[in-house]
Design a protein around this motif. Structure first.
Motif, mmCIF file in Angstrom:
data_model
loop_
_atom_site.group_PDB
_atom_site.id
_atom_site.type_symbol
_atom_site.label_atom_id
_atom_site.label_comp_id
_atom_site.label_asym_id
_atom_site.label_seq_id
_atom_site.Cartn_x
_atom_site.Cartn_y
_atom_site.Cartn_z
ATOM 1 N N PHE A 1 0.814 -1.218 0.000
ATOM 2 C CA PHE A 1 0.000 0.000 0.000
ATOM 3 C C PHE A 1 0.841 1.258 0.000
ATOM 4 O O PHE A 1 1.899 1.315 0.607
ATOM 5 N N GLY A 2 0.334 2.246 -0.749
ATOM 6 C CA GLY A 2 0.995 3.537 -0.804
ATOM 7 C C GLY A 2 2.147 3.581 -1.790
ATOM 8 O O GLY A 2 2.769 4.615 -1.976
ATOM 9 N N LYS A 3 2.455 2.467 -2.451
ATOM 10 C CA LYS A 3 3.609 2.448 -3.358
ATOM 11 C C LYS A 3 3.262 3.082 -4.714
ATOM 12 O O LYS A 3 4.150 3.478 -5.457
ATOM 13 N N GLY A 4 1.961 3.120 -5.053
ATOM 14 C CA GLY A 4 1.547 3.827 -6.272
ATOM 15 C C GLY A 4 1.938 3.140 -7.574
ATOM 16 O O GLY A 4 2.410 2.005 -7.602
ATOM 17 N N ILE B 1 -2.759 -4.014 -8.020
ATOM 18 C CA ILE B 1 -3.804 -4.223 -6.997
ATOM 19 C C ILE B 1 -5.177 -3.949 -7.608
ATOM 20 O O ILE B 1 -6.129 -4.725 -7.432
ATOM 21 N N ASP B 2 -5.300 -2.847 -8.363
ATOM 22 C CA ASP B 2 -6.588 -2.496 -8.979
ATOM 23 C C ASP B 2 -7.055 -3.602 -9.928
ATOM 24 O O ASP B 2 -8.244 -3.924 -9.984
ATOM 25 N N TRP C 1 -8.914 -10.650 -5.013
ATOM 26 C CA TRP C 1 -8.271 -9.874 -3.935
ATOM 27 C C TRP C 1 -9.129 -10.007 -2.692
ATOM 28 O O TRP C 1 -10.363 -9.912 -2.777
ATOM 29 N N ARG C 2 -8.523 -10.233 -1.531
ATOM 30 C CA ARG C 2 -9.300 -10.424 -0.304
ATOM 31 C C ARG C 2 -8.561 -9.794 0.877
ATOM 32 O O ARG C 2 -7.340 -9.940 0.993
ATOM 33 N N VAL D 1 -3.374 -11.948 -14.986
ATOM 34 C CA VAL D 1 -3.358 -10.484 -14.915
ATOM 35 C C VAL D 1 -1.982 -9.951 -15.320
ATOM 36 O O VAL D 1 -1.868 -8.964 -16.063
ATOM 37 N N LEU D 2 -0.922 -10.608 -14.855
ATOM 38 C CA LEU D 2 0.424 -10.127 -15.196
ATOM 39 C C LEU D 2 0.680 -10.248 -16.698
ATOM 40 O O LEU D 2 1.258 -9.348 -17.319
#
Ligand SMILES: Cc1cc2nc3c(=O)[nH]c(=O)nc-3n(C[C@H](O)[C@H](O)[C@H](O)COP(=O)(O)OP(=O)(O)OC[C@H]3O[C@@H](n4cnc5c(N)ncnc54)[C@H](O)[C@@H]3O)c2cc1C
Length: 469
Positions: free
Chosen positions: A88-91, A98-99, A107-108, A124-125
């Protein structure tokens, strides 16, 4: 200390040892075809490598990622690792991933962090790589570095296509083990300073049939249930004691499924493929034994192994010597740097290196959110190359904090952007000023610590103060 000898002594007996003594063969010189020449070449498609590849490709560089497995994700996918710590917060790339996982319903929330679906992660990757126009080759192992006058010019790979060479303006070593940079002759450290021993390895496995098993808040309750169950159904040899902060059954997004973090194999040298083989066999045995007993504990009567990981989880291997060595004092002081390109909040979590150690994983709980300087990504005495992920320059203790996957991604996105900038200007990545890189990362929405108090950062990230027991 010679880790290979230690491994041989402490590992289970191997059915047959094939020893060739000190014999060598001389290989004939050969002509190796150059099959690609790119701007940025990324070795390894784990958390650091995927972030580096996406960052470089999105910044306009012709980017190629080489991966020895048949999937992207490294420890996330081949290793079945969960949860995703410190993302989190890494942008930028980290948040984009994550989105995508949220959109894929993969995601859980789990305790104060999150888990993901390992199968969805692979897909996804690949989608993100395709959209970014990044190229990647599976089943391709980087076996050597091509070095000219102290500068890495490319790599030699082995695959079903044979032995081939790939050239690049900038190479990023995201192999986890620092394979490429070590082969190029750069200095590295292995294990703790006193005796060279590394943290134990763990083969993760996924299970179904969790039923009403509640989210674990600690490992001790399940450990005690295991002891009671063993008294009833028969003892198994557990690779850990009560105080060692295992086992964990980590709920995954798919209802009733979980990832199990429990097996431990000690004193294994991650740079010795025979030792890795023995460790994997031993850990897989532990997993199956463990599940037999877990079935006799509350709520877990329907538990079954869905799959054990394709690759054993290596917590620690080479740490490349770079222009700055991150130490535990940087982490406890929450140090900021003019060239800080990502940050970590995770505690120093050293899984003890010896099976007989009675203490739990040694943790330094007083971690303050700290930055990682760009210099940790620049190997000493070698040009044209960056490292990102768990093999960057730091101490055994500091590594036990920054090795978590969210932070490795943070390093990867910084390395990918730096490599693209260097390739565009036809200079080595050491010529990109850290402060300029930091500003460019901020422009792309990368989270940095500037001007924020530690409490505010942790509060922002987790909604509450992180407490380590
Ligand atoms: C058992 C275990 C539990 C952990 N628990 C957590 C956790 O709960 N949460 C968390 O966030 N982190 C956790 N970690 C830490 C984390 O998984 C690793 O430190 C992290 O994956 C490192 O990322 P990386 O990209 O540097 O390396 P890796 O994930 O190891 O990726 C390296 C990639 O490079 C490829 N590769 C290697 N050598 C070559 C080569 N020569 N040629 C081509 N490809 C190559 C590999 O196949 C792999 O895909 C755990 C680690 C372990 C082992």
């Amino acid at each position: 200390m010679n880790q290979t000898k230690e491994t041989a002594r402490s590992s289970p007996a191997h059915p047959r040892q094939v020893a060739a003594g000190n014999a060598v063969v001389l290989e004939a010189p050969r002509r190796t075809p150059v099959v690609a020449d790119v701007d940025v070449l990324v070795v390894g498609g784990g958390p650091a490598g995927v972030a580096a590849t996406l960052a470089a490709a999105q910044s306009g560089a012709r980017t190629l990622c080489l991966e020895r497995h048949g999937m992207l994700g490294g420890v996330w996918t081949a290793g079945l690792l969960n949860p995703l710590f410190d993302a989190f917060g890494k942008g930028w790339i980290v948040q984009a991933l994550i989105d995508r996982l949220i959109a894929a319903q993969a995601w859980r929330k789990w305790n104060w962090t999150h888990t993901f679906d390992t199968e969805a992660m692979k897909l996804v990757l690949e989608e993100m790589f395709t959209e970014a126009r990044a190229e990647w080759w599976y089943y391709t192992t980087c076996v050597d570095a091509i070095v000219e006058a102290g500068r890495i010019r490319g790599v030699v790979v082995e695959s079903k296509s044979g032995r081939e060479a790939v050239l690049a303006k900038v190479v990023i070593d995201c192999s986890g083990d620092g394979d490429l940079v070590a082969r190029a002759g750069a200095g590295f450290d292995l294990g703790r300073q006193s005796d060279g021993l590394c943290q134990p390895m763990t083969l993760m496995f996924e299970v179904d049939g969790l039923g009403a098993f509640p989210e674990q808040q600690s490992s001790e309750v399940l450990y005690d249930h295991l002891q009671e169950a063993m008294a009833r159904v028969g003892k198994v040899e557990l690779p850990f004691g009560r105080a060692k902060n295992v086992p964990w059954i980590i709920h995954l997004p798919q209802a009733g499924s979980g990832a199990v973090q429990a097996t431990h194999v000690y004193r294994v040298n991650a740079l010795d493929s025979r030792a890795l083989t023995q460790a994997t066999v031993e850990a897989r045995r532990q997993a199956h034994e463990l599940v037999k007993v877990l079935r006799a504990t509350p709520h877990l009567q329907d538990l079954r192994i869905r799959q054990t990981a394709a690759a054993i989880g290596v917590r620690e291997a080479r740490r490349i010597r770079g222009r700055y060595c991150l130490g535990s004092e940087d982490i406890t002081a929450g140090r900021r740097f003019a060239d800080g390109v990502t940050f970590g909040t995770f505690p120093v979590d050293v899984h003890e290196v010896n099976p007989d150690d009675k203490v739990r994983s040694s943790r330094i709980s007083s971690t303050q959110p700290y930055e990682i300087p760009y210099r940790c990504l620049l190997p000493l005495g070698l040009e044209g190359v960056l490292v990102a992920g768990r093999c960057i320059s730091g101490t055994h203790e500091a590594h036990a904090s920054y090795r978590v996957t969210g932070t490795c991604m943070g390093m990867g996105q910084a390395a990918g952007l730096a490599a693209a900038m260097a390739a565009a200007e036809n200079v080595g990545p050491d010529r990109i000023p850290g402060a300029v890189l930091k500003a460019e990362l901020a422009r792309r929405g990368v989270g940095l610590l500037d001007g924020k108090a530690p409490e505010a950062i942790v509060g922002d990230l987790y909604g509450e103060k992180l407490v380590w027991h």
